[in-house]
Design an enzyme around this catalytic site. Structure first.
Site, PDB file in Angstrom:
ATOM      1  N   ARG A  81       0.827  -1.198   0.000  1.00  0.00           N
ATOM      2  CA  ARG A  81       0.000   0.000   0.000  1.00  0.00           C
ATOM      3  C   ARG A  81       0.869   1.258   0.000  1.00  0.00           C
ATOM      4  O   ARG A  81       2.089   1.180   0.171  1.00  0.00           O
ATOM      5  CB  ARG A  81      -0.945  -0.040   1.197  1.00  0.00           C
ATOM      6  CG  ARG A  81      -1.992  -1.138   1.084  1.00  0.00           C
ATOM      7  CD  ARG A  81      -2.765  -1.334   2.365  1.00  0.00           C
ATOM      8  NE  ARG A  81      -3.460  -0.126   2.791  1.00  0.00           N
ATOM      9  CZ  ARG A  81      -4.134  -0.024   3.942  1.00  0.00           C
ATOM     10  NH1 ARG A  81      -4.187  -1.068   4.770  1.00  0.00           N
ATOM     11  NH2 ARG A  81      -4.733   1.094   4.251  1.00  0.00           N
ATOM     12  N   LYS A  99       1.762  -1.554   4.820  1.00  0.00           N
ATOM     13  CA  LYS A  99       1.075  -0.269   4.733  1.00  0.00           C
ATOM     14  C   LYS A  99       1.886   0.801   5.476  1.00  0.00           C
ATOM     15  O   LYS A  99       2.110   0.681   6.680  1.00  0.00           O
ATOM     16  CB  LYS A  99      -0.333  -0.398   5.324  1.00  0.00           C
ATOM     17  CG  LYS A  99      -1.120   0.916   5.369  1.00  0.00           C
ATOM     18  CD  LYS A  99      -1.159   1.472   6.766  1.00  0.00           C
ATOM     19  CE  LYS A  99      -1.947   2.758   6.833  1.00  0.00           C
ATOM     20  NZ  LYS A  99      -1.897   3.354   8.201  1.00  0.00           N
ATOM     21  N   HIS A 111       4.819 -14.728   4.781  1.00  0.00           N
ATOM     22  CA  HIS A 111       3.439 -15.082   4.475  1.00  0.00           C
ATOM     23  C   HIS A 111       2.464 -14.688   5.582  1.00  0.00           C
ATOM     24  O   HIS A 111       2.780 -14.670   6.754  1.00  0.00           O
ATOM     25  CB  HIS A 111       3.263 -16.580   4.192  1.00  0.00           C
ATOM     26  CG  HIS A 111       4.167 -17.474   4.976  1.00  0.00           C
ATOM     27  ND1 HIS A 111       4.757 -18.594   4.434  1.00  0.00           N
ATOM     28  CD2 HIS A 111       4.620 -17.419   6.234  1.00  0.00           C
ATOM     29  CE1 HIS A 111       5.513 -19.183   5.324  1.00  0.00           C
ATOM     30  NE2 HIS A 111       5.432 -18.496   6.432  1.00  0.00           N
ATOM     31  N   TYR A 114       0.415  -8.849   8.455  1.00  0.00           N
ATOM     32  CA  TYR A 114       0.082  -7.440   8.250  1.00  0.00           C
ATOM     33  C   TYR A 114       1.141  -6.576   8.917  1.00  0.00           C
ATOM     34  O   TYR A 114       1.354  -6.680  10.134  1.00  0.00           O
ATOM     35  CB  TYR A 114      -1.293  -7.101   8.825  1.00  0.00           C
ATOM     36  CG  TYR A 114      -1.599  -5.619   8.764  1.00  0.00           C
ATOM     37  CD1 TYR A 114      -1.776  -4.978   7.534  1.00  0.00           C
ATOM     38  CD2 TYR A 114      -1.676  -4.853   9.916  1.00  0.00           C
ATOM     39  CE1 TYR A 114      -2.032  -3.624   7.465  1.00  0.00           C
ATOM     40  CE2 TYR A 114      -1.936  -3.489   9.858  1.00  0.00           C
ATOM     41  CZ  TYR A 114      -2.109  -2.881   8.627  1.00  0.00           C
ATOM     42  OH  TYR A 114      -2.358  -1.538   8.558  1.00  0.00           O
ATOM     43  N   ASN A 125      13.402 -11.615  10.681  1.00  0.00           N
ATOM     44  CA  ASN A 125      12.461 -12.624  10.213  1.00  0.00           C
ATOM     45  C   ASN A 125      11.118 -12.371  10.896  1.00  0.00           C
ATOM     46  O   ASN A 125      11.023 -12.408  12.125  1.00  0.00           O
ATOM     47  CB  ASN A 125      12.940 -14.034  10.542  1.00  0.00           C
ATOM     48  CG  ASN A 125      12.053 -15.090   9.901  1.00  0.00           C
ATOM     49  OD1 ASN A 125      12.274 -15.520   8.788  1.00  0.00           O
ATOM     50  ND2 ASN A 125      11.010 -15.495  10.634  1.00  0.00           N
ATOM     51  N   ASN A 134      -1.843  -1.492  14.811  1.00  0.00           N
ATOM     52  CA  ASN A 134      -1.517  -0.068  14.746  1.00  0.00           C
ATOM     53  C   ASN A 134      -2.673   0.870  15.068  1.00  0.00           C
ATOM     54  O   ASN A 134      -2.480   2.080  15.140  1.00  0.00           O
ATOM     55  CB  ASN A 134      -0.995   0.269  13.339  1.00  0.00           C
ATOM     56  CG  ASN A 134      -1.997  -0.106  12.253  1.00  0.00           C
ATOM     57  OD1 ASN A 134      -2.885  -0.912  12.450  1.00  0.00           O
ATOM     58  ND2 ASN A 134      -1.837   0.493  11.083  1.00  0.00           N
ATOM     59  N   TYR A 135      -3.868   0.330  15.283  1.00  0.00           N
ATOM     60  CA  TYR A 135      -5.057   1.178  15.446  1.00  0.00           C
ATOM     61  C   TYR A 135      -5.765   0.848  16.746  1.00  0.00           C
ATOM     62  O   TYR A 135      -6.089  -0.320  16.999  1.00  0.00           O
ATOM     63  CB  TYR A 135      -5.998   0.950  14.254  1.00  0.00           C
ATOM     64  CG  TYR A 135      -7.208   1.848  14.221  1.00  0.00           C
ATOM     65  CD1 TYR A 135      -7.098   3.222  14.350  1.00  0.00           C
ATOM     66  CD2 TYR A 135      -8.475   1.307  14.040  1.00  0.00           C
ATOM     67  CE1 TYR A 135      -8.215   4.039  14.298  1.00  0.00           C
ATOM     68  CE2 TYR A 135      -9.601   2.105  13.971  1.00  0.00           C
ATOM     69  CZ  TYR A 135      -9.477   3.478  14.106  1.00  0.00           C
ATOM     70  OH  TYR A 135     -10.583   4.292  14.054  1.00  0.00           O
ATOM     71  N   ALA A 171       6.777 -17.422  19.421  1.00  0.00           N
ATOM     72  CA  ALA A 171       5.492 -17.563  18.739  1.00  0.00           C
ATOM     73  C   ALA A 171       4.332 -17.424  19.717  1.00  0.00           C
ATOM     74  O   ALA A 171       4.387 -17.891  20.852  1.00  0.00           O
ATOM     75  CB  ALA A 171       5.422 -18.912  18.037  1.00  0.00           C
ATOM     76  N   ARG A 188       2.597 -15.954  26.522  1.00  0.00           N
ATOM     77  CA  ARG A 188       1.478 -16.796  26.120  1.00  0.00           C
ATOM     78  C   ARG A 188       1.097 -17.711  27.279  1.00  0.00           C
ATOM     79  O   ARG A 188       1.891 -17.966  28.174  1.00  0.00           O
ATOM     80  CB  ARG A 188       1.848 -17.634  24.890  1.00  0.00           C
ATOM     81  CG  ARG A 188       3.024 -18.561  25.097  1.00  0.00           C
ATOM     82  CD  ARG A 188       3.444 -19.206  23.798  1.00  0.00           C
ATOM     83  NE  ARG A 188       4.577 -20.092  23.979  1.00  0.00           N
ATOM     84  CZ  ARG A 188       5.551 -20.244  23.099  1.00  0.00           C
ATOM     85  NH1 ARG A 188       5.549 -19.550  21.991  1.00  0.00           N
ATOM     86  NH2 ARG A 188       6.536 -21.086  23.329  1.00  0.00           N
TER      87      ARG A 188
END
Length: 216
Positions: A81, A99, A111, A114, A125, A134-135, A171, A188
């Site tokens: 974007r 973006k 893969h 965002y 990596n 971000n929002y 992860a 986690r």
């Protein structure tokens, strides 16, 4: 340049394309794009006002007002974007959305990720399923990732945070605080294993459905 199929290729008159660029069918090069020497545009790209550096390979991707460095690979199905800046030798893989973000040289975002409103350093990596959050519902915020960082699969990086050089984020972590350099971050819930309970749970669900008159 070499056009494999001119009938299915659109090139805007404002575009600047090096002589040795190879363009496969069904590419759309719109606006003042610049495609440098040695590039290969595989099928099904839509590039608008985008700069592609030397020796890049782009496949089935969309880029708008983006800049891609030398020797990078993009796609398939990547979305760059406006404001995306991809460094030299980067790998931007399938179903990755960038973006208003900068990705440093030799960094891999392979893969299902965002990357929004952030700066990522060199040789990082970024694992599968990572989201740069971000929002907050009112405003956008930015995050920074240093050089040589590893962000594991299915992590959330909640802006604004600063991830220092050589940080390893395990992860499944949701990262909400700044990290020191050379740190390991794990955030986690540990899995709890209860032997011989799966059949009991299935039996419980079945009895509940029978009592509700639901088809089992």
């Amino acid at each position: 340049m070499k056009l494999i199929d001119p009938n299915t290729t659109y090139i805007d008159p404002r575009a600047e394309i090096a002589d040795d660029v190879v363009i496969y069918p069904n590419n759309h090069i719109i606006g003042a794009c610049k495609i440098a020497s040695g590039c290969v545009l595989y099928p099904n790209n839509i590039l608008t006002d985008t700069q592609i550096g030397c020796d890049c390979k782009v496949t089935a991707s969309v880029a708008e007002r983006a800049c891609v460095g030398q020797g990078a690979t993009v796609g398939p199905y990547a979305y760059l974007r406006p404001g995306s800046k991809i460094g030299d030798g980067c790998r931007i893989g399938d179903f990755v959305e960038i973006k208003n973000a900068a990705v440093g040289d030799a960094t891999k975002v392979s893969h299902l990720t965002y990357v929004g409103d952030c700066e990522i350093g060199k040789r990082c990596n970024i694992g599968c399923g990572v989201v740069f959050v971000n929002y907050d519902g009112v405003a956008k915020h930015r995050s920074t990732v240093g050089d040589d960082c590893f962000i594991g699969s299915n992590c959330n990086v909640v802006a604004p945070v600063r991830v220092a050089d050589q940080t390893y984020v395990a992860a499944g972590t949701t990262l909400v605080s700044d990290t020191p350099s050379d740190s390991l971050v794990i955030g986690r819930v540990r899995a709890e294993i209860k032997p011989d309970r799966a059949s009991q749970l299935k039996r419980k669900f079945r009895l509940r459905k029978e009592s509700e008159g639901t088809q089992v």
